[in-house]
Design a protein around this motif. Structure first.
Motif, PDB file in Angstrom:
ATOM      1  N   GLY A  87       0.814  -1.357  -0.031  1.00 15.25           N
ATOM      2  CA  GLY A  87      -0.008   0.317   0.064  1.00 15.25           C
ATOM      3  C   GLY A  87       1.067   1.272  -0.006  1.00 15.25           C
ATOM      4  O   GLY A  87       0.730   2.176  -0.523  1.00 15.25           O
ATOM      5  N   ALA A  88       1.901   1.328   0.788  1.00 13.75           N
ATOM      6  CA  ALA A  88       2.789   2.425   0.958  1.00 13.75           C
ATOM      7  C   ALA A  88       3.275   2.798  -0.432  1.00 13.75           C
ATOM      8  O   ALA A  88       3.423   3.854  -0.956  1.00 13.75           O
ATOM      9  CB  ALA A  88       3.724   2.155   1.972  1.00 13.75           C
ATOM     10  N   VAL A  89       4.068   1.731  -1.124  1.00 14.68           N
ATOM     11  CA  VAL A  89       4.713   1.983  -2.242  1.00 14.68           C
ATOM     12  C   VAL A  89       3.698   2.156  -3.380  1.00 14.68           C
ATOM     13  O   VAL A  89       3.974   3.281  -3.964  1.00 14.68           O
ATOM     14  CB  VAL A  89       5.472   0.665  -2.793  1.00 14.68           C
ATOM     15  N   TYR A  90       2.607   1.713  -3.463  1.00 14.13           N
ATOM     16  CA  TYR A  90       1.465   2.038  -4.516  1.00 14.13           C
ATOM     17  C   TYR A  90       0.919   3.321  -4.211  1.00 14.13           C
ATOM     18  O   TYR A  90       0.913   4.094  -5.266  1.00 14.13           O
ATOM     19  CB  TYR A  90       0.275   1.093  -4.308  1.00 14.13           C
ATOM     20  N   GLY A  91       0.729   3.743  -2.962  1.00 15.66           N
ATOM     21  CA  GLY A  91       0.036   5.019  -2.869  1.00 15.66           C
ATOM     22  C   GLY A  91       1.212   6.049  -2.940  1.00 15.66           C
ATOM     23  O   GLY A  91       0.928   7.206  -3.429  1.00 15.66           O
ATOM     24  N   ALA A  92       2.562   5.833  -2.595  1.00 17.82           N
ATOM     25  CA  ALA A  92       3.613   6.774  -2.795  1.00 17.82           C
ATOM     26  C   ALA A  92       3.637   7.021  -4.465  1.00 17.82           C
ATOM     27  O   ALA A  92       3.737   8.098  -4.858  1.00 17.82           O
ATOM     28  CB  ALA A  92       4.641   6.267  -2.104  1.00 17.82           C
ATOM     29  N   ILE A  93       3.499   6.112  -5.174  1.00 19.24           N
ATOM     30  CA  ILE A  93       3.560   6.232  -6.622  1.00 19.24           C
ATOM     31  C   ILE A  93       2.365   7.109  -7.183  1.00 19.24           C
ATOM     32  O   ILE A  93       2.705   8.176  -7.941  1.00 19.24           O
ATOM     33  CB  ILE A  93       3.889   4.937  -7.281  1.00 19.24           C
ATOM     34  N   GLN A  94       1.402   6.797  -6.561  1.00 20.68           N
ATOM     35  CA  GLN A  94       0.014   7.553  -7.096  1.00 20.68           C
ATOM     36  C   GLN A  94       0.145   8.979  -6.642  1.00 20.68           C
ATOM     37  O   GLN A  94       0.031  10.032  -7.466  1.00 20.68           O
ATOM     38  CB  GLN A  94      -1.240   6.900  -6.365  1.00 20.68           C
ATOM     39  N   GLY A  95       0.731   9.150  -5.412  1.00 24.53           N
ATOM     40  CA  GLY A  95       0.553  10.512  -4.725  1.00 24.53           C
ATOM     41  C   GLY A  95       1.655  11.579  -5.390  1.00 24.53           C
ATOM     42  O   GLY A  95       1.544  12.617  -5.538  1.00 24.53           O
TER      43      GLY A  95
END
Lengths: 317, 512
Positions: free
Chosen positions: B319-327
């Motif tokens: 979640g952190a990696v995915y969210g970081a890329i998104q954000g």
């Protein structure tokens, strides 16, 4: 607003189709029980499987399935639990008990929850508020099957007020039937009450401290008038969508509560279809749960837009 | 080369304000770190502190009890006779305090049955009858005249109630028990009673002379039962040289032949001591599968905790990696990734779990691997949303612009500059994710959709569901797992809320 709804609706349909396809493919990839070729039932089942498109590519099978669905609303027939019966009919038969218990429970739980939340917010930091907040906390943390078991043990067994399990039969509107549903309704209600109490309390405490409340009081409204007309109306922005969502959710029911109280509902059917396993039934019910979940989400989001002007403006950007 | 030429020698620098008086005073308060601040705020929240302590105790229970308990979760009594037996501790039960005495209710016991129980107590010196809770008297016609017939409701010790059982032993085991009896002074084997001496009754617990085939005792002049022990040496299975009952003059036989082995009457309670090496003490009672409930709860809870922590860590990372890329990247990347997570989040969790079980439970992943993967498929979405929000909050700030101007790479900006700022709220939300994972994991094992017990010995869901099935007869079997489970979730949630409030100063006073 119209564009927004259309957008959401399209997304919902796309989501529904993608997930349905995924489920369909995953289910069709499972090995089927071996049939006895000498047996008549086996031969019929073999023919039915061929008609469903087994041994063809998954995509082709999906096309066959969709064609049947759109032309005849054909969800297939049960191949294990209720041999040869139309799964859609089976499912529709199981809907009333589930919907009734859930409907009773939210009709009871939502007003109680909101009232408790209002009391807690108005008497903030009093003993009563602490009591309500603590119980809310407990009922939100602990899953329903724990207190459903306790309800069954104390109310039904120790005190003997209600029957242990739901009455069988299809006369859903008799007094006995209603009485036998009450323990399940109770058990379902706790979580809903706790949820509404918490939301109402949190919203209302926030609204009550805002400046327009002070303005309302200074212009001469009594505390009661100010609370009902200004504070509560603002709370509804959050509470109403939740109510709509819950009303959609009454169809889905709870697997565990139906199991404990032997409610012949959709949840029980689903559980049986999982354990059998009965793939056509499982596919139909999975799609059903998927649809209910998506629909509830959609209704909640759209109703926010209708209720809260701030969100309505935001969607136009 | 060019850079070297541009360098200005250090001695050419002078301090502008070298002799100037600095007017502003240094802060006299001690600097307080973020962690210290959070800790102080957490300590102020009394309910969270209490919850943290309870949580610690429960977690310690889960990890220590299975290790120190004399029982393994698969341990059962020799003949699996202890099914759903209530809490019992020998030393407490003997004090007759009404707790831990293994008491079960039995009703409609007639006079003969009642006398049989008392006789069991007389022979084995473990009296099963704790108290008489009720007695009904009815009139019945017997041999032409009306007599009173009593029926008792009794509270009996379930462990003592088994009393004596028949059992076939090998010669070797027979010898070992005799040696053990001598060593410890606990009598396992009791004198043999031939059924022809007791009106052909096949009941190991009748050791006295009877007057009819219902088992009515024939009493001597003092009103005592008369032993019917056999001294028929012709049928003796093997010589006996160990503890004898007091009335024995050395002629009683203690075993009979039974196809290459011996059959004996043995005290089942003492036999379990012989087999296991300790009294069958069960602080929380026994489950319907003859397991020690206390150990089973520990083992089940240990699984739940370890599982939930693994799930949270995996979901946190994804979640952190995915969210970081998104954000961080925003725009189209964000839009596409957001649609993907939107679609995935529509997938009902139960459907996902069931499909994984269907496909993977039989493969090398096993039931638990499949279960874990099912949690991962949709579990990371919440974390991704959270991280994305944090990234949107921080990426527009000046210090990011400064870092970018200094030439920091995307990777460096994400991991060195934004992520550390977001990590507080991400980790605290993890404290709330763990109880929700435990709760849904337990729901699914409760329903039997996922069968963890087979691979792991026990699970809270299984204990709760069997407890629920038998709760009318054995309420303790529901009570203890339910208590543990509820306390675990409540304290976890309270602790998580406290943690979140402590790490998030802006939240202060808003949350309940």
């Amino acid at each position: 607003m119209g564009k927004y709804i259309l957008q959401r609706l399209t997304l919902m349909l796309v989501t529904f189709f993608i997930i349905t396809f995924a489920c369909f493919a995953l289910i069709r990839m499972l090995p089927l029980p071996v049939l006895d070729p000498g047996d008549v039932h086996g031969q019929i089942a073999q023919l039915r499987r061929e008609a469903m498109g087994y041994n063809k590519p998954i995509i082709e099978q999906f096309v066959i399935f969709m064609k049947g669905l759109f032309t005849r609303w054909d969800w297939g027939v049960s191949d294990k639990l209720y041999l040869g019966q139309d799964v859609w009919k089976l499912f529709v038969d199981k809907l009333p008990p589930t919907m009734l218990t859930n409907l009773y429970s939210i009709l009871f739980a939502i007003p109680v929850g909101i009232i408790l939340g209002i009391i807690a917010a108005l008497k903030k930091n009093s003993g009563l508020d602490h009591f309500i907040s603590t119980s809310t906390m407990v009922f939100i943390s602990v899953p329903s099957f724990v207190y459903a078991s306790l309800v069954q043990y104390f109310l039904c067994f120790k005190l003997g007020w209600f029957p242990l399990i739901m009455k069988t039969g299809t006369n859903y509107f008799t007094k006995d039937m209603f009485l036998s549903m009450i323990p399940a309704v109770f058990s379902l209600s706790f979580g809903v009450i706790a949820g509404f109490t918490r939301t109402t309390r949190a919203e209302l405490t926030e609204v009550l401290t805002s400046e327009f409340m002070l303005l309302a009081r200074t212009k001469g409204l009594t505390k009661g008038q100010a609370t009902v007309r200004h504070a509560l109306r603002n709370c509804m922005v959050v509470i109403l969508p939740a109510i709509f969502g819950d009303f959609i959710g009454i169809m889905s029911g709870s697997l565990i509560i139906e199991q404990i109280f032997s409610i012949p509902g959709v949840g029980k059917l689903y559980l049986n279809s999982i354990n059998a396993p009965d793939y056509p039934l499982f596919l139909l019910l999975s799609c059903f749960y998927l649809a209910v979940g998506l629909l509830a989400g959609l209704i909640v989001d759209i109703s926010y837009g209708f209720i809260d002007p701030r969100i309505r403006v935001g969607s136009k950007k | 080369m060019a850079e070297k030429n541009m360098m200005i020698p250090a001695e050419k620098f002078t301090f502008v304000q070298k002799d100037a008086v600095i007017k502003d005073k240094k802060l006299e308060t001690k600097a307080r770190s973020y962690m210290a601040d959070a800790w102080i705020r957490f300590k102020k929240n009394k309910s969270s502190v209490v919850a943290a302590i309870i949580l610690l105790i429960l977690v310690l229970y889960a990890f220590i009890v299975p290790l120190v308990s004399p029982y393994k979760v698969a341990d059962k009594d020799p003949d699996k006779r202890y099914v759903s037996f209530p809490p019992f501790v020998r030393s407490v039960a003997d004090q007759n305090r009404g707790i831990l005495d293994g008491a079960v209710q039995i009703t409609s016991i007639n006079e003969v049955g009642y006398q049989r129980l008392l006789a069991m107590g007389e022979e084995t010196s473990m009296n099963p009858v704790i108290r008489i809770t009720g007695m009904t008297t009815t009139q019945e016609k017997q041999r032409g005249k009306m007599v009173d017939v009593h029926f008792y409701s009794l509270e009996v010790n379930a462990y003592y109630q088994i009393g004596i059982v028949y059992r076939v032993l090998s010669y070797n085991e027979y010898e070992r028990i005799q040696a053990w009896q001598k060593e410890t002074g606990i009598q396992v084997i009791y004198p043999w009673v031939e059924s022809k001496d007791i009106k052909n009754i096949e009941d190991p617990n009748i050791w006295y002379k009877v007057s009819d085939n219902k088992g009515t005792a024939k009493l001597d002049k003092q009103g005592n039962r008369v032993p019917a022990y056999s001294s028929n040496a012709a049928i003796e299975g093997a010589p006996y040289d160990s503890i004898r009952v007091p009335s024995d003059d050395g002629s009683y036989i203690y075993s009979i032949h039974k196809s290459g082995a011996v059959q004996v009457r043995m005290n089942y309670y003492n036999y379990t001591i012989f087999v296991t090496g300790h009294h069958p003490d069960h602080l929380f009672g026994v489950t319907s599968k003859c397991e020690d409930l206390m150990t089973a709860i520990g083992v089940g809870a240990r699984f739940s905790l370890v599982f939930a922590i693994c799930v949270s860590l995996i979901n946190l990372t994804i979640g952190a990696v995915y969210g970081a890329i998104q954000g961080y990247y925003g725009g189209y990347v964000d839009l596409i990734l957001d649609r993907i997570s939107d679609i995935l989040s529509g997938l009902p969790f139960t459907v996902c779990v069931v499909l994984f079980q269907y496909h993977m439970a039989g493969t090398k992943f096993g039931v638990i691997g499949a279960f874990l993967l099912a949690f991962v498929v949709t579990g990371w979405i919440g974390m991704a949303h959270l991280t994305r929000r944090q990234f949107y909050r921080f990426k527009g700030q000046e210090y990011i612009l400064a870092a970018r101007t200094l030439g920091a790479s995307d990777k460096r900006l994400i991991f060195k500059h934004i992520f550390p700022n977001a990590i507080g709220s991400i980790i605290t939300s993890c404290a709330l994710v763990i109880p929700s994972v435990i709760s849904s994991e337990t729901s699914l094992t409760y329903l039997g959709i996922v069968n963890v017990s087979r691979e792991f010995g026990a699970s809270l869901g299984d204990l709760l569901s069997t407890g629920q099935t038998f709760c009318q007869k054995y309420p303790f079997a529901l009570f203890f797992p339910a208590l543990y489970f509820s306390l675990l979730l409540i304290s976890f949630n309270l602790f998580g809320n406290g943690l979140r409030d402590a790490f998030n100063p802006s939240n202060r006073g808003l949350e309940d």
